[in-house]
Design a protein around this motif. Structure first.
Motif, PDB file in Angstrom:
ATOM      1  N   LYS A 119      14.627 111.267  76.049  1.00 21.56           N
ATOM      2  CA  LYS A 119      14.751 112.018  77.300  1.00 21.56           C
ATOM      3  C   LYS A 119      14.435 113.527  77.325  1.00 21.56           C
ATOM      4  O   LYS A 119      15.053 114.193  76.559  1.00 21.56           O
ATOM      5  N   ARG A 120      13.485 113.722  78.116  1.00 16.74           N
ATOM      6  CA  ARG A 120      12.993 115.355  78.258  1.00 16.74           C
ATOM      7  C   ARG A 120      13.639 116.079  79.527  1.00 16.74           C
ATOM      8  O   ARG A 120      13.574 115.478  80.545  1.00 16.74           O
ATOM      9  N   ALA A 121      14.528 116.809  79.180  1.00 17.32           N
ATOM     10  CA  ALA A 121      15.092 117.500  80.157  1.00 17.32           C
ATOM     11  C   ALA A 121      14.315 118.362  80.980  1.00 17.32           C
ATOM     12  O   ALA A 121      14.826 119.271  82.081  1.00 17.32           O
ATOM     13  N   GLY A 122      13.081 118.849  80.371  1.00 21.88           N
ATOM     14  CA  GLY A 122      12.389 120.088  81.137  1.00 21.88           C
ATOM     15  C   GLY A 122      12.754 121.347  80.302  1.00 21.88           C
ATOM     16  O   GLY A 122      14.065 121.153  79.530  1.00 21.88           O
ATOM     17  N   VAL A 125      11.140 121.772  74.359  1.00 22.64           N
ATOM     18  CA  VAL A 125      11.484 120.694  73.480  1.00 22.64           C
ATOM     19  C   VAL A 125      12.277 121.296  72.377  1.00 22.64           C
ATOM     20  O   VAL A 125      11.883 122.053  71.382  1.00 22.64           O
TER      21      VAL A 125
ATOM     22  N   THR B 154       4.119 122.440  77.480  1.00 23.18           N
ATOM     23  CA  THR B 154       5.441 122.360  78.306  1.00 23.18           C
ATOM     24  C   THR B 154       5.353 123.210  79.252  1.00 23.18           C
ATOM     25  O   THR B 154       5.662 122.749  80.698  1.00 23.18           O
ATOM     26  N   ARG B 169       1.722 117.020  79.913  1.00 17.25           N
ATOM     27  CA  ARG B 169       2.900 116.298  79.903  1.00 17.25           C
ATOM     28  C   ARG B 169       2.727 114.885  78.804  1.00 17.25           C
ATOM     29  O   ARG B 169       3.717 114.913  77.878  1.00 17.25           O
ATOM     30  N   SER B 173       4.608 114.864  74.479  1.00 12.10           N
ATOM     31  CA  SER B 173       5.209 113.777  73.719  1.00 12.10           C
ATOM     32  C   SER B 173       4.600 113.802  72.267  1.00 12.10           C
ATOM     33  O   SER B 173       5.205 113.637  71.154  1.00 12.10           O
TER      34      SER B 173
END
Lengths: 177, 279
Positions: A119-122, A125, B154, B169, B173
């Motif tokens: 899960k990416r919280a914003g 990273v 990001t 986006r 990943s």
């Protein structure tokens, strides 16, 4: 087979089933619907539109998928100039989009299905060093939970390589993204 | 050859009509085919072309360097990994070139931008074009580039252009895996044998100064990149080299080393040999 006089709901059902049944070129045990890359099928007076999303940005299979979907829709009776296949980039595909049926078929074919995608919280990273996966990956051959990652990159962009410590068999896993 | 094999080769070649081909050649269908590509009001076209081109050039040049490891990496799994990382970057480059070309509106597609621009027209950072060196050099380079690009993408994930934001986006990943890969090698080599640690120190000493160009190109990334690098070096038992400014060109202004010309000559030779051909 549908034709231009078939009512729209009937045509929509035919289009959905045709597009959903197309197989992924790299994971042929899965249909595009199982993989979760078929986002939408629409039918109107002007023909049929299928919407696909890429798994990885550089996935070379996307053009193939697009052509296969168009072929399937034409085979279902939609006329040549009235078949459109669109690409949707957002929201990005995640392995969470693989259906339960898709996961079952992967395991059956000896490929371990992915765990829950991170899960990416914003914001930035976070870098996680060392073992990152709390989720247990079961060996698709013997079912043991005692498996290890041998490489995070496999024969296709979407797979990692693992090995089972119990039965010693190597296997592939669809990696979480 | 069995008929099944025949079928496989046929389907690769032309079994599905003219728009289904794989990852080689020129004249692919537009990678943004079927994507809504209206540029939102408030995004200035010229600056947007420059941004997309720079990001695409970084990715294309880095992907080409990674591909040069194929048949040379220390183990098969590593070759597969570097090829995969390169393929992710190539995918990002294709979409970004297509976006740059559309926004520019001069009829240049991804092939025109990748194959028919000269070195001085490329806007990639110098670090991306440097030769691979030994494996430690390549891993330090991958660590610096992927940490920086992850930070940059990001931020761009919130860009008002929905196409760039979507590419970013998705790239986040992918880059997360690239950075992890480089970080794990940095630790394995830095905290490995005397020889592997020596090579890492040498690679760091040589490549560390190139961070300056990365931060000049995207100042907002500095804090995040520095924090991640410090974390990796600490785990790898390596020390950050002293800050010694080196004289280097500015890739974002088209001032490159001779290495880029050499790399592009190889990358562009087939497309330029017969510019009209589609293969």
């Amino acid at each position: 087979m549908v034709s231009s006089v078939t009512p729209i709901p009937t045509r929509l059902n035919a289009a959905r089933s045709a597009a959903a049944a197309v197989r992924d070129p790299e994971l042929p045990m899965l249909t595009l619907a199982d993989l979760g890359v078929l986002r939408e099928v629409r039918v109107d007076e002007d023909g049929v539109t299928a919407v696909l999303t890429p798994t990885y940005t550089g996935c070379p299979a996307l053009a193939e998928m697009r052509a296969d979907v168009a072929t399937a829709l034409r085979a279902a009776g939609f006329a040549d100039g009235h078949v459109r296949v669109e690409t949707q980039l957002s929201p990005a595909w995640s392995t969470d989009d693989i259906t339960a049926e898709g996961r079952r078929k992967l395991a059956e074919a000896g490929i371990a299905p992915p765990g829950a995608a991170p899960k990416r919280a914003g914001g930035p990273v976070p870098l996680t060093l060392g073992p990152t996966r709390a989720a247990v990956v079961h060996c698709p051959h013997c079912g043991s939970a005692d498996t290890e990652e041998t490489s995070r990159f496999g024969a296709t962009a979407c797979k990692a390589l693992r090995r089972c410590r119990a039965c010693r068999e190597p296997f592939e896993q669809v990696k979480e993204i | 050859m069995s008929s099944d094999d025949d079928h496989v080769y046929l389907s690769l070649a032309e079994g599905h009509g003219d728009d289904a081909r794989w990852a080689f050649g020129t004249g692919f269908e537009d990678p943004l085919h079927g994507v809504d590509t209206t540029l939102p009001a408030g995004v200035e076209a010229e600056a947007h072309v420059a941004l997309c081109l720079a990001l695409a050039d970084d990715a294309l040049v880095a992907a080409q360097r990674l591909a040069q490891w194929i048949t040379l990496a220390p183990e098969l799994e590593e070759e597969v990994a570097l090829a995969n990382i390169g393929l992710d970057l190539l995918g990002q480059a294709r979409l970004l070139y297509a976006r740059a070309g559309q926004t520019e509106g001069a009829g240049r597609d991804e092939d025109a931008l990748a194959y028919f621009r000269d070195p001085a027209e490329f806007r990639n950072v110098i670090l991306a074009e440097l030769p691979n060196g030994d494996f430690a050099h390549s891993m330090v380079k991958l660590l610096l580039l992927s940490t920086w690009r992850l930070a940059e993408l990001t931020r761009l994930a919130e860009h008002p252009d929905p196409v760039l934001a979507a590419v970013a986006r998705k790239g986040v990943s992918e880059l997360t895996y690239h950075r992890d890969h480089a970080a794990q090698w940095a630790i394995r080599l830095g905290d490995g044998t005397e020889e592997s640690a020596r090579r890492m120190r040498e690679a760091l000493a040589e490549l560390w100064p190139y961070r300056a160009e990365l931060y000049a190109a995207a100042p907002e990334t500095r804090e995040e990149v520095e924090a991640v690098l410090a974390q990796v070096l600490d785990a790898a038992r390596l020390e950050a080299p002293a800050e010694t400014p080196v004289s280097m060109g500015r890739g974002r202004d088209g001032q490159h080393t001779e290495h880029l010309a050499e790399l592009l000559a190889e990358l562009q030779s087939v497309a330029r040999a017969d510019p009209e051909a589609t293969w």
